[in-house]
Scaffold this active site. Structure first.
Site, PDB file in Angstrom:
ATOM      1  N   TYR A 175     -30.594  29.530 -16.572  1.00 28.72           N
ATOM      2  CA  TYR A 175     -31.679  29.816 -15.633  1.00 28.72           C
ATOM      3  C   TYR A 175     -31.723  28.736 -14.545  1.00 28.72           C
ATOM      4  CZ  TYR A 175     -33.007  32.758 -19.612  1.00 28.72           C
ATOM      5  OH  TYR A 175     -32.995  33.661 -20.651  1.00 28.72           O
ATOM      6  N   THR A 227     -38.832  31.741 -18.993  1.00 33.57           N
ATOM      7  CA  THR A 227     -38.654  30.884 -17.814  1.00 33.57           C
ATOM      8  C   THR A 227     -37.442  31.262 -16.953  1.00 33.57           C
ATOM      9  OG1 THR A 227     -37.299  29.277 -19.009  1.00 33.57           O
ATOM     10  CG2 THR A 227     -39.675  28.934 -19.080  1.00 33.57           C
ATOM     11  N   TRP A 228     -36.923  32.449 -17.125  1.00 35.08           N
ATOM     12  CA  TRP A 228     -35.768  32.837 -16.291  1.00 35.08           C
ATOM     13  C   TRP A 228     -36.135  32.745 -14.811  1.00 35.08           C
ATOM     14  CZ3 TRP A 228     -32.682  38.121 -16.934  1.00 35.08           C
ATOM     15  CH2 TRP A 228     -31.481  38.023 -16.231  1.00 35.08           C
ATOM     16  N   GLY A 235     -42.295  36.522 -19.045  1.00 31.51           N
ATOM     17  CA  GLY A 235     -41.810  35.717 -17.932  1.00 31.51           C
ATOM     18  C   GLY A 235     -42.924  35.588 -16.902  1.00 31.51           C
ATOM     19  N   TYR A 254     -37.633  40.040 -25.445  1.00 35.74           N
ATOM     20  CA  TYR A 254     -37.655  39.690 -24.026  1.00 35.74           C
ATOM     21  C   TYR A 254     -37.659  40.960 -23.170  1.00 35.74           C
ATOM     22  CZ  TYR A 254     -32.498  40.396 -23.499  1.00 35.74           C
ATOM     23  OH  TYR A 254     -31.227  40.920 -23.441  1.00 35.74           O
ATOM     24  N   GLY A 255     -37.943  40.782 -21.898  1.00 33.62           N
ATOM     25  CA  GLY A 255     -38.000  41.950 -21.005  1.00 33.62           C
ATOM     26  C   GLY A 255     -39.146  42.880 -21.383  1.00 33.62           C
ATOM     27  N   ARG A 260     -44.146  33.569 -13.195  1.00 33.19           N
ATOM     28  CA  ARG A 260     -43.691  32.696 -12.098  1.00 33.19           C
ATOM     29  C   ARG A 260     -44.765  31.722 -11.632  1.00 33.19           C
ATOM     30  NH1 ARG A 260     -41.156  33.932  -7.863  1.00 33.19           N
ATOM     31  NH2 ARG A 260     -40.291  35.980  -8.253  1.00 33.19           N
TER      32      ARG A 260
END
Ligand SMILES: NC(=O)c1ccc[n+]([C@@H]2O[C@H](COP(=O)([O-])OP(=O)(O)OC[C@H]3O[C@@H](n4cnc5c(N)ncnc54)[C@H](OP(=O)(O)O)[C@@H]3O)[C@@H](O)[C@H]2O)c1
Length: 306
Positions: free
Chosen positions: A57, A20-21, A274, A201-202, A276
């Site tokens: 975040y 959720t960054w 992640g 992550y990433g 959006r």
């Protein structure tokens, strides 16, 4: 969705988790609150129960959105949030002192609308505070039933070992992707041996590994994607494109390939994606419907390490 046991428990967490960054919006090309909210709802609908967030975040915004979205189905969600990155004015500092942690957890519980956070992670190491003091403070929160499980992010092997001497650290969250494989050297084998769950992550390289950029994107200087993920810049971008070109030969959607390659590595508990909006949620979590074959995993593994 597929699930694994959270380390040392019978609790099930999804092998793909929602990151959720991007919900924080700032320095990520903006984000729409309603779209972020719907992204959480859609992820849960698809069976994703592991949701990763942090006060950092959007200075609490991401936690608030997650809190609102899981309110009606709290029991189904497994929420990870973090402590230790503090904003003061325009600055960000590290603070894993007991005093700061006890302040942060209250704010996170309020924003997330939960009594107990499922997984509480140190966001980054803080060299100014003895790790023993930090872990003691986390254990206190556990006794108070404000957090259920403990974890750390971005710790090296030495610091992780030190933390483990003080308390049961169940999770290590680290960057791990086809573009960033440093973790394979020491941390992954160690965590596998000790039964520590690795949250990657990433995994899509902050967006790069989706293959959507045909040219280097013109991101603002302070854009988090550009600052945090090295392959958005300079010759690393060109290198990433070479790898992407080779991966395209395998004939899978690249975002899903990137996620499945990580989630299928030994020792990985959960690969975060992640997202959006709802469309990205559907595109990314659709990865669960197929696996890379052992032959494909081998071929990808043989590609030149980044
Ligand atoms: N502990 C830590 O220090 C740390 C550090 C970093 C991340 N994390 C956590 O890990 C999560 C995942 O990492 P991340 O979000 O940084 O990177 P990521 O998952 O590799 O990339 C996410 C970004 O890629 C783009 N994207 C995602 N799906 C896409 C699709 N299907 N098509 C096209 N573009 C797509 C989106 O950004 P655009 O739409 O803007 O391109 C999205 O925000 C974070 O959200 C956060 O929860 C933790």
């Amino acid at each position: 969705m597929k699930y694994v046991n959270f380390p040392g428990t019978e609790e099930k967490v999804s092998v793909l988790g929602l990151g959720t960054w991007v919900f924080g919006a700032e320095n990520w090309g903006g984000a729409d609150e309603q779209q972020s909210f719907l992204a959480v709802e859609k992820a849960m609908e698809l069976g994703v129960n592991f949701i990763d967030t942090a006060p950092f975040y959007g200075n609490g915004l991401a936690e608030k959105i997650v809190g609102r979205a899981i309110k009606k189905c709290r029991d189904k969600a497994f929420i990870a949030t973090k402590c230790g990155l503090i904003r003061e004015g325009g600055w960000v500092s590290h603070n894993l002192s007991p005093e700061s942690i006890s302040r942060e957890i209250e704010l996170s519980r309020q924003r997330l609308l939960v009594d107990e956070v499922d997984l509480y992670l140190c966001h980054w190491p803080d060299p100014a505070v003895a790790i023993e003091d930090t872990v003691e403070a986390l254990l206190k929160l556990q006794k108070q039933k404000k957090v259920r499980h403990l974890g750390v992010c971005n710790f090296d092997l030495n610091l992780l070992k030190k933390a483990l001497r003080v308390g049961p650290i169940k999770v290590l969250q680290v960057q791990y992707s086809l573009l960033e494989r440093e973790t394979e050297k020491e941390l992954l084998p160690f965590c596998l041996e000790k039964g520590i769950g690795v949250m990657a992550y990433g995994v899509m390289g902050g967006g790069i590994l989706t293959g959507k950029y045909l040219e280097k994107p013109q991101l603002a200087k302070k854009d988090a994607r550009r600052m945090f993920y090295a392959f958005y810049q300079g010759e690393k971008f060109e290198k990433s494109q070479k790898l992407i070109h080779r991966l395209q030969g395998l004939g899978h959607p690249l975002n899903q390939l990137a996620l499945n390659w990580v989630r299928q590595q030994p020792g990985i508990m959960t690969a975060l994606a992640g997202c959006r909006n709802v469309a990205q949620v559907a595109e990314n979590f659709g990865a669960i419907d197929w696996d890379l074959s052992s032959d494909e995993l081998e071929r990808i593994g043989e590609l030149e390490k980044f």
